[in-house]
Design a protein around this motif. Structure first.
Motif, PDB file in Angstrom:
ATOM      1  N   ILE A 330       0.839  -1.208   0.000  1.00 48.06           N
ATOM      2  CA  ILE A 330       0.000   0.000   0.000  1.00 48.06           C
ATOM      3  C   ILE A 330       0.871   1.254   0.000  1.00 48.06           C
ATOM      4  O   ILE A 330       0.611   2.209  -0.731  1.00 48.06           O
ATOM      5  CB  ILE A 330      -0.938  -0.015   1.220  1.00 48.06           C
ATOM      6  CG1 ILE A 330      -1.932  -1.170   1.117  1.00 48.06           C
ATOM      7  CG2 ILE A 330      -1.684   1.315   1.349  1.00 48.06           C
ATOM      8  CD1 ILE A 330      -2.716  -1.423   2.390  1.00 48.06           C
ATOM      9  N   GLY A 331       1.913   1.233   0.822  1.00 46.51           N
ATOM     10  CA  GLY A 331       2.794   2.397   0.909  1.00 46.51           C
ATOM     11  C   GLY A 331       3.528   2.680  -0.380  1.00 46.51           C
ATOM     12  O   GLY A 331       3.670   3.844  -0.800  1.00 46.51           O
ATOM     13  N   MET A 332       3.997   1.619  -1.059  1.00 45.80           N
ATOM     14  CA  MET A 332       4.742   1.818  -2.298  1.00 45.80           C
ATOM     15  C   MET A 332       3.836   2.261  -3.438  1.00 45.80           C
ATOM     16  O   MET A 332       4.277   2.924  -4.376  1.00 45.80           O
ATOM     17  CB  MET A 332       5.489   0.530  -2.653  1.00 45.80           C
ATOM     18  CG  MET A 332       6.597   0.192  -1.664  1.00 45.80           C
ATOM     19  SD  MET A 332       7.432  -1.372  -1.996  1.00 45.80           S
ATOM     20  CE  MET A 332       8.429  -0.919  -3.408  1.00 45.80           C
ATOM     21  N   GLU A 333       2.557   1.912  -3.367  1.00 50.48           N
ATOM     22  CA  GLU A 333       1.610   2.302  -4.419  1.00 50.48           C
ATOM     23  C   GLU A 333       1.026   3.694  -4.191  1.00 50.48           C
ATOM     24  O   GLU A 333       0.397   4.252  -5.095  1.00 50.48           O
ATOM     25  CB  GLU A 333       0.482   1.277  -4.495  1.00 50.48           C
ATOM     26  CG  GLU A 333       0.927  -0.080  -5.024  1.00 50.48           C
ATOM     27  CD  GLU A 333      -0.175  -1.120  -4.989  1.00 50.48           C
ATOM     28  OE1 GLU A 333      -1.270  -0.800  -4.446  1.00 50.48           O
ATOM     29  OE2 GLU A 333       0.045  -2.246  -5.471  1.00 50.48           O
ATOM     30  N   CYS A 334       1.210   4.250  -3.000  1.00 53.04           N
ATOM     31  CA  CYS A 334       0.651   5.568  -2.678  1.00 53.04           C
ATOM     32  C   CYS A 334       1.562   6.664  -3.238  1.00 53.04           C
ATOM     33  O   CYS A 334       2.729   6.779  -2.847  1.00 53.04           O
ATOM     34  CB  CYS A 334       0.502   5.731  -1.168  1.00 53.04           C
ATOM     35  SG  CYS A 334      -0.106   7.342  -0.654  1.00 53.04           S
ATOM     36  N   ARG A 338      -1.049  11.791  -3.513  1.00 52.88           N
ATOM     37  CA  ARG A 338      -2.110  11.212  -2.682  1.00 52.88           C
ATOM     38  C   ARG A 338      -1.770  11.340  -1.204  1.00 52.88           C
ATOM     39  O   ARG A 338      -2.632  11.612  -0.368  1.00 52.88           O
ATOM     40  CB  ARG A 338      -2.309   9.748  -3.058  1.00 52.88           C
ATOM     41  CG  ARG A 338      -3.546   9.121  -2.424  1.00 52.88           C
ATOM     42  CD  ARG A 338      -3.771   7.710  -2.927  1.00 52.88           C
ATOM     43  NE  ARG A 338      -4.997   7.155  -2.374  1.00 52.88           N
ATOM     44  CZ  ARG A 338      -5.375   5.897  -2.540  1.00 52.88           C
ATOM     45  NH1 ARG A 338      -4.625   5.071  -3.280  1.00 52.88           N
ATOM     46  NH2 ARG A 338      -6.494   5.462  -2.000  1.00 52.88           N
ATOM     47  N   TYR A 339      -0.497  11.153  -0.894  1.00 55.84           N
ATOM     48  CA  TYR A 339      -0.032  11.305   0.495  1.00 55.84           C
ATOM     49  C   TYR A 339      -0.276  12.727   0.987  1.00 55.84           C
ATOM     50  O   TYR A 339      -0.788  12.933   2.097  1.00 55.84           O
ATOM     51  CB  TYR A 339       1.457  10.956   0.545  1.00 55.84           C
ATOM     52  CG  TYR A 339       2.170  11.320   1.823  1.00 55.84           C
ATOM     53  CD1 TYR A 339       2.031  10.557   2.989  1.00 55.84           C
ATOM     54  CD2 TYR A 339       3.025  12.435   1.864  1.00 55.84           C
ATOM     55  CE1 TYR A 339       2.712  10.884   4.152  1.00 55.84           C
ATOM     56  CE2 TYR A 339       3.698  12.767   3.026  1.00 55.84           C
ATOM     57  CZ  TYR A 339       3.538  11.996   4.159  1.00 55.84           C
ATOM     58  OH  TYR A 339       4.217  12.334   5.325  1.00 55.84           O
ATOM     59  N   ARG A 340       0.067  13.723   0.159  1.00 53.35           N
ATOM     60  CA  ARG A 340      -0.127  15.112   0.575  1.00 53.35           C
ATOM     61  C   ARG A 340      -1.614  15.436   0.726  1.00 53.35           C
ATOM     62  O   ARG A 340      -2.015  16.181   1.625  1.00 53.35           O
ATOM     63  CB  ARG A 340       0.502  16.065  -0.443  1.00 53.35           C
ATOM     64  CG  ARG A 340       2.026  16.093  -0.417  1.00 53.35           C
ATOM     65  CD  ARG A 340       2.592  16.410   0.961  1.00 53.35           C
ATOM     66  NE  ARG A 340       1.977  17.602   1.523  1.00 53.35           N
ATOM     67  CZ  ARG A 340       1.947  17.890   2.815  1.00 53.35           C
ATOM     68  NH1 ARG A 340       2.470  17.045   3.696  1.00 53.35           N
ATOM     69  NH2 ARG A 340       1.382  19.002   3.248  1.00 53.35           N
ATOM     70  N   ALA A 341      -2.463  14.879  -0.119  1.00 47.28           N
ATOM     71  CA  ALA A 341      -3.904  15.096   0.016  1.00 47.28           C
ATOM     72  C   ALA A 341      -4.406  14.494   1.334  1.00 47.28           C
ATOM     73  O   ALA A 341      -5.250  15.096   2.015  1.00 47.28           O
ATOM     74  CB  ALA A 341      -4.639  14.473  -1.170  1.00 47.28           C
ATOM     75  N   ALA A 342      -3.887  13.331   1.689  1.00 50.06           N
ATOM     76  CA  ALA A 342      -4.281  12.709   2.962  1.00 50.06           C
ATOM     77  C   ALA A 342      -3.834  13.558   4.146  1.00 50.06           C
ATOM     78  O   ALA A 342      -4.577  13.723   5.133  1.00 50.06           O
ATOM     79  CB  ALA A 342      -3.695  11.298   3.059  1.00 50.06           C
TER      80      ALA A 342
END
Length: 434
Positions: A330-334, A338-342
């Motif tokens: 999950i982490g490698m696909e994020c 998307r991380y910044r939006a979260a």
């Protein structure tokens, strides 16, 4: 005839709370060594069934206790044995992080929470079992109430050791629900502090945006004592509320996942607390709160995958399939976007939650979906993940029994930085529900 004072005999020393231990040692009714021996005897009796310990050296424990007795030093944790989750560094014991990659690893220094505990007079009993890198591949620990069931994870050994009267205190960690959920499953008080309140120096980082030190004890008062020691504050008694608390009752976005009996227990608890004088209203959560669980997943998984780049690159086959196919994938696909939006959603929710607390002293929410499930999975952490992302202090209090007679906790949540209110309200609620 003149009346003589009668000294009430002590219960078994391993059953004493931390506050009772320090009082008994301070008054000369017992010694640090006697308390440590009582805990070691309990471990010898129960460890073959519970399997809470990754590392235990009785001679080392007794040497610490004897040194304390000889020194005459006193401290707020004087003579109190405590367990240390094996994701937390210790200079004189191995720290394997729950992974074969680090079997026999010997750190050169104590984590801050361990060093502070020692300085306060605590006795490090040993290292408690953790899931692999404090994620979800379970360790060997069994639930002390039913060996066919999980104690929860990842802080499995710490929760089980406190629940089974092996130690009065234990250190844990939480990135998702790793303190709160095992506390619920094992029937102990479990506390995750306000974000950054207790330093994480010397703990292998999982997700810097979410990681926190967690604490286990069998009383609210012991949780408060241990927390005060670790934040460098003069220990204060838990306050007695002069008026009943204002409680926001949370049917969280995960409400439908709860066992029906757990939903009923929480609904009944809300009604009982209202009858006891509390102002209980349905909590109004921030508009984006429904997305907090998924935001937590993206943030924690991406940060974990980056933090463990070396292990992924050089030790892939030594990582469990649970870890490779779950958090790492999950982490490698994020993506970074998307991380910044979260992260943006998390920040908006935190601001909205801080405003919501103007109307409540604490929130009441589920700590777990129900009783500890059969098997050695670590359990569903979704009931804690959103609160972890909010950076607020939370506590699971052992107030319910499920249909199999096993513990279920209720989660009490306070505003960020309002940990002392959390203690006071949690105790008020606990006393009216047990």
């Amino acid at each position: 005839m003149s009346a003589r004072a009668v000294t009430k005999p002590l219960p078994s020393l391993n059953e004493l709370s931390a506050l009772e231990i320090t009082a008994a040692i301070g008054s000369g009714r017992t010694t640090c060594e006697a308390v440590s021996r009582a805990c070691l005897e309990r471990i010898a009796e129960r460890e073959p069934r519970v399997l809470a310990w990754e590392y235990l050296n009785p001679d080392q424990v007794i040497a610490q206790a004897r040194a304390l007795d000889r020194s005459g030093r006193t401290g707020p944790l004087n003579g109190v044995p405590f367990g240390v989750k094996d994701i937390i560094d210790t200079c004189d014991m191995p720290t394997g992080y729950g992974s074969p990659i680090y079997a026999g690893h010997r750190p050169r220094r104590d984590a801050a929470c361990v060093a502070i505990g020692r300085k306060a007079g605590g006795v490090v009993m040993g290292k408690t079992v953790t899931a692999e890198f404090a994620v979800n591949h379970p360790g060997k620990t069994r639930n002390p109430f039913d060996a066919t069931r999980t104690p929860g994870g990842s802080s499995s050994g710490s929760a089980a050791a406190v629940a089974d009267y092996m130690v009065p205190l234990a250190l844990a960690t939480q990135t998702t629900g790793s303190t709160i959920k095992p506390g619920s499953f094992c029937g102990v008080f479990a506390y995750r502090p306000s974000f950054g309140e207790i330093r994480c120096s010397g703990i292998m980082e999982s997700s810097g945006s979410c990681d926190a030190v967690g604490l286990y004890a069998r009383t609210v008062e012991d949780i408060a004592l241990h927390r005060d020691v670790l934040v460098g504050a003069g220990p204060e008694p838990v306050a007695d509320l002069t008026t009943p608390p204002r409680i926001g009752f949370c049917r969280t976005p995960q409400w439908a996942r709860l066992d029906p009996s757990t939903r009923q227990l929480l609904e009944d608890a809300a009604r009982r607390l209202a009858r006891a004088g509390a102002v209980v209203r349905d909590a109004v959560l921030p508009a984006d709160f429904d997305g907090a669980e998924e935001a937590h997943r993206m943030i924690s998984c991406r940060e974990f995958a980056l933090n463990f780049t070396r292990e992924i690159e050089h030790h892939w086959e030594e990582l469990s399939a649970d870890l490779r196919d779950g958090k790492i994938r999950i982490g490698m696909e994020c993506s970074y976007e998307r991380y910044r939006a979260a992260q943006g959603l998390a920040e908006r929710c935190r601001r909205g939650l801080a405003q919501a607390f103007a109307g409540y002293d604490v929130l009441l929410a589920p700590a777990a979906v129900g009783e500890a499930p059969v098997g050695m999975n670590t359990g569903d952490s979704s009931l804690a993940s959103s609160w972890t992302l909010m950076h607020v202090p939370t506590m699971s209090i052992p107030v319910f029994k499920g249909h199999n007679g096993l513990p279920i906790g209720a989660q009490v949540i306070a505003a960020n930085g309002n940990d002392r209110m959390l203690f006071a309200a949690a105790r008020w609620i606990y006393r009216r529900l047990v």
